[in-house]
Enzyme design. Structure first.
Site, PDB file in Angstrom:
ATOM      1  N   GLY A   8       0.942  -1.310  -0.513  1.00 12.89           N
ATOM      2  CA  GLY A   8      -0.135   0.267   0.463  1.00 12.89           C
ATOM      3  C   GLY A   8       0.882   1.371  -0.210  1.00 12.89           C
ATOM      4  O   GLY A   8       0.791   2.098   0.599  1.00 12.89           O
ATOM      5  N   ARG A  11       0.228   5.877  -1.697  1.00  8.93           N
ATOM      6  CA  ARG A  11      -0.303   6.914  -1.407  1.00  8.93           C
ATOM      7  C   ARG A  11       0.112   7.188   0.414  1.00  8.93           C
ATOM      8  O   ARG A  11      -0.483   5.614   0.749  1.00  8.93           O
ATOM      9  CB  ARG A  11      -2.044   7.064  -1.063  1.00  8.93           C
ATOM     10  N   ASN A  60      -2.737  -7.641  -4.855  1.00  9.12           N
ATOM     11  CA  ASN A  60      -3.863  -7.301  -3.535  1.00  9.12           C
ATOM     12  C   ASN A  60      -3.419  -8.162  -2.580  1.00  9.12           C
ATOM     13  O   ASN A  60      -3.557  -9.291  -2.947  1.00  9.12           O
ATOM     14  CB  ASN A  60      -5.129  -7.683  -4.412  1.00  9.12           C
ATOM     15  N   VAL A  61      -3.092  -7.003  -1.984  1.00  9.56           N
ATOM     16  CA  VAL A  61      -2.513  -8.050  -0.671  1.00  9.56           C
ATOM     17  C   VAL A  61      -3.412  -9.486   0.006  1.00  9.56           C
ATOM     18  O   VAL A  61      -3.240  -9.994   0.925  1.00  9.56           O
ATOM     19  CB  VAL A  61      -1.758  -6.844  -0.004  1.00  9.56           C
ATOM     20  N   SER A 141      -3.356   0.265  14.362  1.00 10.25           N
ATOM     21  CA  SER A 141      -3.848   1.680  14.319  1.00 10.25           C
ATOM     22  C   SER A 141      -4.673   1.873  15.963  1.00 10.25           C
ATOM     23  O   SER A 141      -4.772   0.636  16.885  1.00 10.25           O
ATOM     24  CB  SER A 141      -5.185   1.768  12.875  1.00 10.25           C
ATOM     25  N   TYR A 154     -12.471  -2.752  11.612  1.00  7.53           N
ATOM     26  CA  TYR A 154     -11.478  -2.559  11.203  1.00  7.53           C
ATOM     27  C   TYR A 154     -10.575  -3.006  12.935  1.00  7.53           C
ATOM     28  O   TYR A 154      -9.258  -3.210  12.643  1.00  7.53           O
ATOM     29  CB  TYR A 154     -11.185  -1.514  10.735  1.00  7.53           C
ATOM     30  N   ALA A 156     -10.948  -4.985  14.798  1.00  9.99           N
ATOM     31  CA  ALA A 156     -10.734  -7.043  15.324  1.00  9.99           C
ATOM     32  C   ALA A 156      -9.511  -6.869  14.284  1.00  9.99           C
ATOM     33  O   ALA A 156      -8.964  -7.555  15.029  1.00  9.99           O
ATOM     34  CB  ALA A 156     -11.830  -7.239  14.417  1.00  9.99           C
ATOM     35  N   LYS A 158      -6.888  -4.779  13.013  1.00 14.94           N
ATOM     36  CA  LYS A 158      -5.874  -4.028  13.727  1.00 14.94           C
ATOM     37  C   LYS A 158      -5.111  -4.664  15.048  1.00 14.94           C
ATOM     38  O   LYS A 158      -3.915  -5.186  15.106  1.00 14.94           O
ATOM     39  CB  LYS A 158      -5.645  -2.600  13.907  1.00 14.94           C
ATOM     40  N   ILE A 187      -4.215  10.935  11.213  1.00 10.79           N
ATOM     41  CA  ILE A 187      -3.088  11.408   9.950  1.00 10.79           C
ATOM     42  C   ILE A 187      -3.607  11.623   8.862  1.00 10.79           C
ATOM     43  O   ILE A 187      -5.398  10.994   8.345  1.00 10.79           O
ATOM     44  CB  ILE A 187      -2.566   9.881  10.128  1.00 10.79           C
TER      45      ILE A 187
END
Length: 243
Positions: A8, A11, A60-61, A141, A154, A156, A158, A187
């Site tokens: 990723g 960006r 695509n990871v 995060s 999200y 869960a 992270k 951020i």
């Protein structure tokens, strides 16, 4: 050729990490992207402007077959290259209250952040162990550390990444491989562009959003020799949001 792979990396925080590592290290920077080739090429240009070398690679990871075939092809084309640094940064959000969350939104977020970590890191881990050196940095995060309403999926993904970081760190420490995570708060990036910054600033003791560069500096430190005795750690970069 010694390389650092950033998933990723086209960006936001990922791009800032690519550019910071180009400034601070001699690593050849491999910029992974999923769909935005233009942004990936812009990041590559910024890496080269720092006097370093780099390249872009598309996969695509969350797709194990795609990751494996692309990385195998890359390794065949670069037989003398060694990936020493892996920054697992790729992640997506699909926010919404859990009671209305479609399974697809749950699966997509888990597959990108958590399975993406597995797919990329597992491809390289035996090579790192054989080389007896490596640096793995996982971008977690604040949501994975304290939980965030509207982001159960999200949080869960992270939170699981934090657990994986601590466990893998213990498995590979004897081989001079460190595994750490950074947990950014709010951020300034595409991911937070939809949020009401003015309103949310009030929740942050420092009263501002962070910058991608502030995260990138910490990642750069963790991949350096200066951080050789730090492993299994989660560094929060959040302006003071802890509870």
């Amino acid at each position: 050729m010694k390389c650092a792979l950033i998933t990723g990396g086209s960006r936001g925080i990922g791009s800032a990490i690519c550019i910071q590592l180009a400034k601070d290290t001699n690593y050849h920077i491999i910029i992974n992207y999923n769909s935005n080739q233009t942004a990936a090429l812009e990041t590559l240009k910024a890496v080269e402007a720092e006097g370093n070398t780099g390249e872009i690679i598309q996969f695509n990871v969350s797709d194990n077959e795609n990751v494996t075939s692309q990385l195998n092809t890359w390794q065949e084309n670069n037989p003398d290259a060694t990936v020493e640094v892996i920054v697992n940064n790729a992640g997506i959000t699909k926010d919404g209250l859990f009671m209305w969350m479609p399974k697809e939104d749950w699966d997509n977020v888990i597959n990108t952040s958590l399975n993406g970590f597995y797919n990329v890191t597992n491809f390289f881990i035996q090579k790192l162990l054989r080389n007896r050196y490596g640096r793995i940095v996982n971008i977690a995060s604040v949501s994975g550390v304290k939980g965030t309403a509207g982001q159960t999926n999200y949080s869960a993904a992270k939170g699981a990444l934090v657990g994986a970081t601590k466990a893998l760190a213990q498995e590979v420490a004897k081989r001079k491989i460190t595994v750490n995570a950074v947990a950014p708060g709010f951020i300034q990036s595409d991911m937070t562009a939809e949020l009401d910054e003015k309103e949310l600033k009030g929740m942050i003791p420092m009263n501002r959003f962070g910058t991608p560069e502030e995260v990138a500096h910490t990642v750069s430190f963790l991949v350096s020799d200066k951080a050789s005795y730090i492993t299994g750690e989660v560094i929060n970069i959040n302006g003071g949001i802890y509870s």
